[in-house]
Design an enzyme around this catalytic site. Structure first.
Site, short mmCIF file in Angstrom:
data_model
loop_
_atom_site.label_atom_id
_atom_site.label_comp_id
_atom_site.label_asym_id
_atom_site.label_seq_id
_atom_site.Cartn_x
_atom_site.Cartn_y
_atom_site.Cartn_z
N PHE A 174 24.96 27.91 -28.21
CA PHE A 174 24.33 28.85 -29.07
C PHE A 174 23.85 28.46 -30.29
O PHE A 174 24.50 27.41 -31.03
CB PHE A 174 25.53 29.95 -29.54
CG PHE A 174 25.30 31.05 -30.41
CD1 PHE A 174 24.00 31.80 -29.97
CD2 PHE A 174 25.96 31.33 -31.34
CE1 PHE A 174 23.59 32.91 -30.88
CE2 PHE A 174 25.29 32.52 -32.11
CZ PHE A 174 24.36 33.00 -31.92
N CYS A 175 22.53 28.49 -30.36
CA CYS A 175 21.68 28.05 -31.33
C CYS A 175 22.31 28.19 -32.95
O CYS A 175 22.04 27.43 -33.65
CB CYS A 175 20.29 28.62 -31.19
SG CYS A 175 19.09 28.10 -32.67
#
Length: 283
Positions: free
Chosen positions: A145-146
């Site tokens: 997840f960025c």
């Protein structure tokens, strides 16, 4: 004298169409067919975009399906992003006009000035982390997840990541697209990315402690880019060449399962793109 840029407001589109349009803008601009452009858009249905080199197995496909979210592979790098409660921006520009230089980091910091100025109009003081302060960078090394990872190209508020961005390049020309979530769907984030115990990321409404309308956000963002970068915007649409390019890119790349899953493009894509660019006129 202010720089002359296009401003495009796109209707909500699928992830595949949004990525096809972003790359079409980059191809057209690098061929000299368009002026620098800021495009603002949304996603319908919501989608998870994975980075160019990211393995699709790093996101929970079953959870995406249960939530009704698409999955699309971006032309840019970085980690996966859930595009849901947000307005996404995409900029195409010749990096050589950046006053700080045309490198990836220089152009990130230059465009961040527009984002920071826009957020300030909403009442949020955002910053780019100091590249020498490693204590403020990265926190969840095992998630895809960025927004659970911070880098020197990410906007932060009170030490929490608020906005992420990624670039794709064609010679000196760049496409930078990024997002600043207005809200967060924590349940979806936890299930799709296997992330729990959220610590290091936030959203605009949490930072402001109030609701923010899409119109309020887009107006502030446009004003921030205009003032901080010295840009004069003309509201416009995509050119016929860009629309034809997007159609080809959708059919032979972003709308194809082999691109999303394996980063493979259909062999006829290159010749079809070249044909459209060769016939283009400056607009």
């Amino acid at each position: 004298m202010k720089l002359q840029w296009r401003l495009i407001y796109s209707p909500p589109l699928s992830g595949s169409w949004n990525m096809a349009l972003d790359e079409a803008m980059l191809l057209a601009h690098s061929a000299g067919l368009t002026i620098p452009t800021l495009r603002l858009y949304r996603w319908s249905p919501p989608a998870v975009s994975i980075g160019l080199l990211q393995r699709i197995e790093t996101v929970n496909e079953s959870a995406c399906s249960q939530f009704g979210f698409d999955i699309v592979r971006r032309p840019s790098g970085g980690d996966a992003v859930l595009h849901q409660h947000e307005v996404t921006y995409a900029v195409v520009v010749d990096g050589r006009i950046c006053p700080e230089g045309s490198s990836v980091m220089a152009t990130y910091r230059w465009l961040a000035k527009g984002l920071i100025a826009g957020l300030r109009k909403l009442g949020v003081e955002a910053f780019l982390p100091d590249s020498n302060d490693q204590s403020r960078l990265s926190s969840h090394p095992f998630t895809s997840f960025c927004f659970a990872r911070s880098s020197v190209a990410d906007l932060t508020v009170d030490g929490l990541k608020l906005g992420g961005a990624a670039q794709a390049r064609r010679r000196y020309f760049l496409l930078q697209h990024g997002s600043i979530p207005l809200q967060l769907d924590i349940e979806a984030i936890e299930q799709i990315f296997g992330l729990s115990g959220r610590k290091d990321f936030t959203c605009l409404e949490e930072a402001l402690k109030r609701k923010v309308s899409l119109q309020e956000f887009t107006e502030a963002l446009v004003a921030g880019f205009s003032e901080a970068l010295g840009v004069s915007f003309t509201v416009s649409g995509l050119t016929p060449e860009e629309l034809r390019l997007a159609e080809i890119l959708f059919q032979h790349k972003y709308g194809a399962e082999e691109w999303t899953r394996e980063r493979k493009v259909r062999p006829e894509l290159t010749s079809k793109v070249a044909e459209i660019l060769a016939q283009g006129d400056f607009r």
